[in-house]
Motif scaffolding. Structure first.
Motif, short mmCIF file in Angstrom:
data_model
loop_
_atom_site.label_atom_id
_atom_site.label_comp_id
_atom_site.label_asym_id
_atom_site.label_seq_id
_atom_site.Cartn_x
_atom_site.Cartn_y
_atom_site.Cartn_z
N PRO A 2 0.67 -1.09 0.05
CA PRO A 2 0.12 -0.11 0.19
C PRO A 2 0.98 1.30 0.40
CG PRO A 2 -0.04 -0.83 2.31
CD PRO A 2 0.84 -1.90 1.17
N GLY A 3 0.61 2.46 -0.93
CA GLY A 3 1.22 3.57 -0.71
C GLY A 3 1.17 4.14 0.35
N GLN A 4 1.66 5.41 0.30
CA GLN A 4 1.58 6.40 1.81
C GLN A 4 -0.17 7.23 1.83
OE1 GLN A 4 4.55 8.77 2.76
NE2 GLN A 4 5.82 8.60 0.67
N LEU A 5 -0.76 6.78 0.80
CA LEU A 5 -1.77 7.78 0.68
C LEU A 5 -3.37 6.84 0.36
CD1 LEU A 5 -0.91 11.31 -2.00
CD2 LEU A 5 -1.35 10.41 1.20
N THR A 6 -2.85 5.63 0.53
CA THR A 6 -3.69 4.62 0.32
C THR A 6 -4.99 4.96 1.33
OG1 THR A 6 -1.88 2.73 -0.50
CG2 THR A 6 -4.40 2.15 0.27
N GLY A 7 -6.02 4.44 0.33
CA GLY A 7 -7.29 5.02 1.58
C GLY A 7 -7.89 6.55 1.59
N LYS A 8 -6.70 7.37 0.72
CA LYS A 8 -7.38 8.79 0.45
C LYS A 8 -8.22 9.59 -0.13
CE LYS A 8 -4.55 9.48 4.97
NZ LYS A 8 -5.47 9.60 5.88
N VAL A 9 -9.01 9.88 -0.11
CA VAL A 9 -9.73 10.57 -1.38
C VAL A 9 -9.27 12.12 -1.26
CG1 VAL A 9 -11.47 10.89 -1.97
CG2 VAL A 9 -11.59 9.49 -0.72
N ALA A 10 -8.94 12.37 -2.92
CA ALA A 10 -7.76 14.28 -3.38
C ALA A 10 -9.03 14.62 -4.27
CB ALA A 10 -6.16 13.93 -3.82
N ILE A 11 -8.89 16.10 -3.86
CA ILE A 11 -9.98 16.71 -5.23
C ILE A 11 -8.94 18.05 -5.89
CG2 ILE A 11 -11.48 19.03 -5.63
CD1 ILE A 11 -12.96 17.50 -3.71
N VAL A 12 -8.59 16.86 -6.80
CA VAL A 12 -7.76 18.31 -7.80
C VAL A 12 -8.54 18.85 -8.90
CG1 VAL A 12 -5.38 18.53 -8.97
CG2 VAL A 12 -6.07 16.56 -7.40
N THR A 13 -8.15 20.52 -8.70
CA THR A 13 -8.98 21.49 -9.87
C THR A 13 -8.06 21.97 -10.75
OG1 THR A 13 -8.45 23.49 -9.27
CG2 THR A 13 -10.18 22.18 -7.99
N VAL A 75 -16.98 17.47 -4.01
CA VAL A 75 -17.78 17.20 -3.15
C VAL A 75 -18.17 15.46 -2.64
CG1 VAL A 75 -18.24 17.43 -0.92
CG2 VAL A 75 -16.99 19.22 -1.90
N GLU A 76 -19.96 15.81 -4.03
CA GLU A 76 -20.76 14.97 -3.81
C GLU A 76 -20.39 13.48 -4.63
OE1 GLU A 76 -23.65 16.84 -6.07
OE2 GLU A 76 -24.27 18.06 -4.29
N THR A 77 -19.55 14.30 -5.63
CA THR A 77 -18.63 12.74 -6.19
C THR A 77 -17.91 12.13 -5.03
OG1 THR A 77 -18.50 13.77 -8.31
CG2 THR A 77 -17.10 12.38 -7.77
N ALA A 78 -16.99 12.64 -4.70
CA ALA A 78 -16.02 12.48 -3.73
C ALA A 78 -16.78 11.44 -2.86
CB ALA A 78 -15.16 13.18 -2.67
N LEU A 79 -17.90 11.99 -1.40
CA LEU A 79 -18.47 11.32 -0.21
C LEU A 79 -19.52 10.80 -1.66
CD1 LEU A 79 -19.29 14.78 1.36
CD2 LEU A 79 -17.94 13.23 2.14
N ASN A 80 -19.83 10.17 -2.47
CA ASN A 80 -20.71 9.23 -2.68
C ASN A 80 -20.11 8.57 -3.03
OD1 ASN A 80 -23.26 10.77 -2.19
ND2 ASN A 80 -22.95 11.97 -4.25
N ARG A 84 -15.36 10.09 1.73
CA ARG A 84 -14.87 11.30 2.72
C ARG A 84 -14.00 12.66 1.35
NH1 ARG A 84 -11.96 9.05 6.47
NH2 ARG A 84 -10.12 9.98 6.79
N ILE A 85 -12.90 12.89 1.92
CA ILE A 85 -12.44 13.95 1.31
C ILE A 85 -10.75 14.34 2.58
CG2 ILE A 85 -12.06 16.64 0.22
CD1 ILE A 85 -15.41 16.61 0.39
N ASP A 86 -9.77 13.96 1.92
CA ASP A 86 -8.62 14.14 2.66
C ASP A 86 -8.07 15.36 2.15
OD1 ASP A 86 -8.81 11.70 4.41
OD2 ASP A 86 -9.30 10.67 2.46
N ILE A 87 -7.96 15.39 0.45
CA ILE A 87 -6.84 16.62 0.13
C ILE A 87 -7.39 17.10 -0.53
CG2 ILE A 87 -4.94 16.47 -1.17
CD1 ILE A 87 -3.96 14.01 -0.21
N LEU A 88 -7.45 19.04 -0.88
CA LEU A 88 -7.56 19.79 -1.76
C LEU A 88 -6.74 20.14 -2.25
CD1 LEU A 88 -9.62 20.95 -3.45
CD2 LEU A 88 -9.98 22.82 -1.93
N LEU A 89 -6.47 19.94 -3.79
CA LEU A 89 -5.45 21.12 -4.12
C LEU A 89 -5.98 22.06 -5.12
CD1 LEU A 89 -2.87 21.59 -5.20
CD2 LEU A 89 -2.69 19.69 -6.27
#
Length: 243
Positions: A2-13, A75-80, A84-89
């Motif tokens: 597993p990577g350091q961010l496994t299980g995390k969710v990020a949004i990137v604009t 946000v809805e996509t990440a949660l659905n 969760r949302i762990d990172i926003l770039l």
């Protein structure tokens, strides 16, 4: 493994090209699931395919980052899809390098909306979920032009200074709730950014500017800090910068 961010969710604009694209791939390489957003659907689809090939998942939200509806959909996509949302770039942005007398009010509005309004919109939509989680990382992609004024870039610098001030204030506001806020300030980067509005494809190709992957490495560093540490600001310049 597993990577350091496994299980995390990020949004990137602004994920369809340049720093956004490179950062999405860097986060995916450490196991993060990605919600990627930009206006160009075809480029997002190509990026999503690359991410899926890395044994993680990418969810596409095509739309204008200036539109609050786009942020809400992310946000809805990440949660659905991931809960969760762990990172926003906050990476969406543009450059327009002109002297003041050639800069119109339309230029000003476009730069401020693209660079700062988008940052506010997405952060405002993401923070409530991070407050519920009592954790999260928010990064602003600013610039060395957010720390120093440069000739013929007054309005661009103003937008990037705004992002730095926004990040500094939110660091103090949100840190007691377990949320990390930082800002990345690279110098010039070899991307299509500002091509046609102060740069040319030829000038970028022949330059010794940073690579998008260099900046993506800084993003990954900020997103993989131990729970008890945070990165407030990263300044980046090329090794070939004149002395």
């Amino acid at each position: 493994m597993p990577g350091q961010l496994t299980g995390k969710v990020a949004i990137v604009t602004g994920a369809s090209a340049g720093i956004g694209r490179a950062s999405a791939l860097a986060l995916a390489s450490e196991g993060a699931k990605l919600v990627i957003t930009a206006r160009r659907q075809d480029r997002l689809e190509a990026l999503a395919a690359e991410i899926e090939a890395m044994n993680t998942h990418a969810y596409i939200v095509a739309g204008d980052a200036n539109d609050e509806t786009t942020a809400k959909r992310c946000v809805e996509t990440a949660l659905n899809e991931a809960g969760r949302i762990d990172i926003l770039l906050n990476n969406a942005g543009m450059g327009n390098y002109k002297n003041l007398v050639d800069t119109s009010l339309e230029d000003y509005d476009q730069l401020m909306d693209t660079n700062m309004r988008t940052t506010f919109i997405f952060t405002r939509q993401v923070v409530p979920q991070m407050l519920l989680q009592k954790q999260g990382t928010i990064l602003m992609m600013s610039s060395m032009a957010g720390l120093y004024g440069f000739a013929n870039q007054a309005v661009y610098c103003a937008t990037k200074f705004a992002q730095v001030g926004f990040a500094q204030s939110l660091d103090k506001e949100l840190r007691p709730s377990g949320i990390k806020v930082g800002v990345i300030c690279p110098g010039g980067v070899k991307t299509e950014f500002a091509v046609g509005t102060g740069r040319t494809e030829e000038s970028v190709a022949q330059s010794s500017m940073l690579e998008a992957t260099d900046v993506a490495g800084a993003v990954l560093l900020a997103c993989t800090q131990a729970p008890g540490s945070r990165i407030i600001e990263i300044q980046m310049r090329t090794m070939n910068e004149s002395l």
